[in-house]
Design a protein around this motif. Structure first.
Motif, PDB file in Angstrom:
ATOM      1  N   ALA A 197      42.600  46.049  28.345  1.00 39.24           N
ATOM      2  CA  ALA A 197      43.188  44.758  28.067  1.00 39.24           C
ATOM      3  C   ALA A 197      44.303  44.573  29.097  1.00 39.24           C
ATOM      4  O   ALA A 197      45.427  45.403  28.934  1.00 39.24           O
ATOM      5  CB  ALA A 197      43.689  44.709  26.644  1.00 39.24           C
ATOM      6  N   MET A 198      44.478  43.547  29.806  1.00 35.00           N
ATOM      7  CA  MET A 198      45.576  43.319  30.830  1.00 35.00           C
ATOM      8  C   MET A 198      46.020  41.737  30.927  1.00 35.00           C
ATOM      9  O   MET A 198      45.353  41.007  30.367  1.00 35.00           O
ATOM     10  CB  MET A 198      45.110  43.814  32.175  1.00 35.00           C
ATOM     11  N   ASN A 199      47.090  41.584  31.414  1.00 35.31           N
ATOM     12  CA  ASN A 199      47.620  40.219  31.665  1.00 35.31           C
ATOM     13  C   ASN A 199      48.047  40.160  33.037  1.00 35.31           C
ATOM     14  O   ASN A 199      48.669  41.158  33.726  1.00 35.31           O
ATOM     15  CB  ASN A 199      48.960  39.844  30.674  1.00 35.31           C
ATOM     16  N   VAL A 200      47.459  39.151  33.712  1.00 35.78           N
ATOM     17  CA  VAL A 200      47.565  38.928  35.146  1.00 35.78           C
ATOM     18  C   VAL A 200      48.028  37.633  35.656  1.00 35.78           C
ATOM     19  O   VAL A 200      47.818  36.875  34.921  1.00 35.78           O
ATOM     20  CB  VAL A 200      46.130  39.260  35.653  1.00 35.78           C
ATOM     21  N   GLY A 201      48.755  37.487  36.791  1.00 35.88           N
ATOM     22  CA  GLY A 201      48.988  36.382  37.389  1.00 35.88           C
ATOM     23  C   GLY A 201      50.502  35.953  36.610  1.00 35.88           C
ATOM     24  O   GLY A 201      50.952  36.327  35.550  1.00 35.88           O
TER      25      GLY A 201
END
Length: 306
Positions: free
Chosen positions: A196-200
């Motif tokens: 699970a990641m957060n990008v941008g």
């Protein structure tokens, strides 16, 4: 005249024979043996094993950093020479995390996707019993299949941060198209990890789900000082705060397998992304949401459960 290698591949690619050879065997025992055998450090064993491997696959080592390997494991997990892959640096582009052949792809409809035509599965079953999947229920997905001959490391699809890893032990069914047409909910049965990641700039919630398969002895992530494999049972959640840049290496498989990419509503597939398309790591996979209509709220709600 058909070469011996082509004759062997034609036999192995027969659907019934392939399914029997790669699934109707003691899958976990064979996988554990392969994990042990591949790490034997003997150059002659390595050379012979790679020669046999070439009979069954189109193994191409021309872009590898090393050309001589002390073990089969070194060849499986080989690094690339500098400049072997071009990373699309456009901030509006979300790139492929790996070399792959595109399998099923499209949009998540009411939390359901397909592993093959006529074989749906719910993302809740894939992500694990403790996961909130609301960020991806109406997003899009791409199934990326890594063949055994491909480069086996996977990389960051955009700038961002890895927040959580959920590892789920499971079976080791083959994940090739032949098995996907025969075994329902196969991805939900196999050993896998959910990243699970957060990008941008919008911190969009994205998930990469590496799925292990027969002969895949383990999954390794740089963010965590552990090797996911037989020593883990059931479902294990690990929190982290691992920042990365687009194209940065995240981890690797010990052999070929599959990565399923999930993005929230507002993302769209890049031109040319369709079943059967061949990709290299760093090529466009999805288009990032337009600023202002990015469904940022959905991304942030996913963070709330981190």
């Amino acid at each position: 005249m058909m070469t011996f290698s082509k004759q062997v591949r034609n036999i192995v690619l027969n659907e019934d024979i392939n399914f029997l050879l790669t699934n109707r065997i003691p899958r976990k025992a064979v996988t554990h043996f392969m994990g042990w055998f591949s790490k034997l450090r003997n150059r002659w064993v390595s050379r012979l094993s790679i020669s046999v491997w070439r009979v069954f696959t189109d193994l191409d080592l021309s872009d590898a950093k090393k050309q001589q390997f002390d073990s089969l494991h070194e060849c499986f997990t080989r690094e690339l020479r500098d400049g072997a892959r071009v990373i699309d640096r456009n901030p509006e582009v979300f790139v492929s995390p790996c070399d792959a052949i595109v399998g099923e792809c499209g949009y998540v409809v009411d939390g359901q996707v397909f592993q093959a035509k006529g074989f749906p599965y719910a993302i809740e079953e894939l992500f694990g019993r403790s996961e909130d999947v609301s960020a991806w229920r109406d997003g899009c997905y791409v199934t990326l299949r890594l063949t055994s001959a491909m480069y086996h490391r996977f990389h960051a699809p955009h700038d961002g941060v890895l927040r959580r890893v959920v590892y789920m032990s499971g079976d080791t069914w083959n994940v090739n198209p032949i098995a996907l047409k025969r075994v329902e909910k196969l991805f939900c049965k196999n050993e896998r990890a959910m990243l699970a990641m957060n990008v941008g700039a919008g911190e969009y919630a994205v998930a990469l789900v590496p799925v292990a398969a027969i002969l895949v002895a383990s999954i390794r992530l740089h963010a965590l000082d552990t090797i996911f494999g037989a020593s883990y049972q059931g479902e294990t959640t690990m929190l982290c705060e691992h920042r990365f840049e687009k194209g940065q290496e995240l981890g690797w498989f010990e052999h070929g397998s599959t990565i399923i990419v999930f993005a929230p509503k507002g993302f769209s597939l890049s031109p040319g992304i369709m079943s059967g398309a061949r990709l290299r790591m760093g090529q466009p996979l999805m288009n990032m949401p337009q600023e202002g209509i990015a469904h940022h709220n959905g991304a942030m709600s996913a963070q709330g459960g981190l």
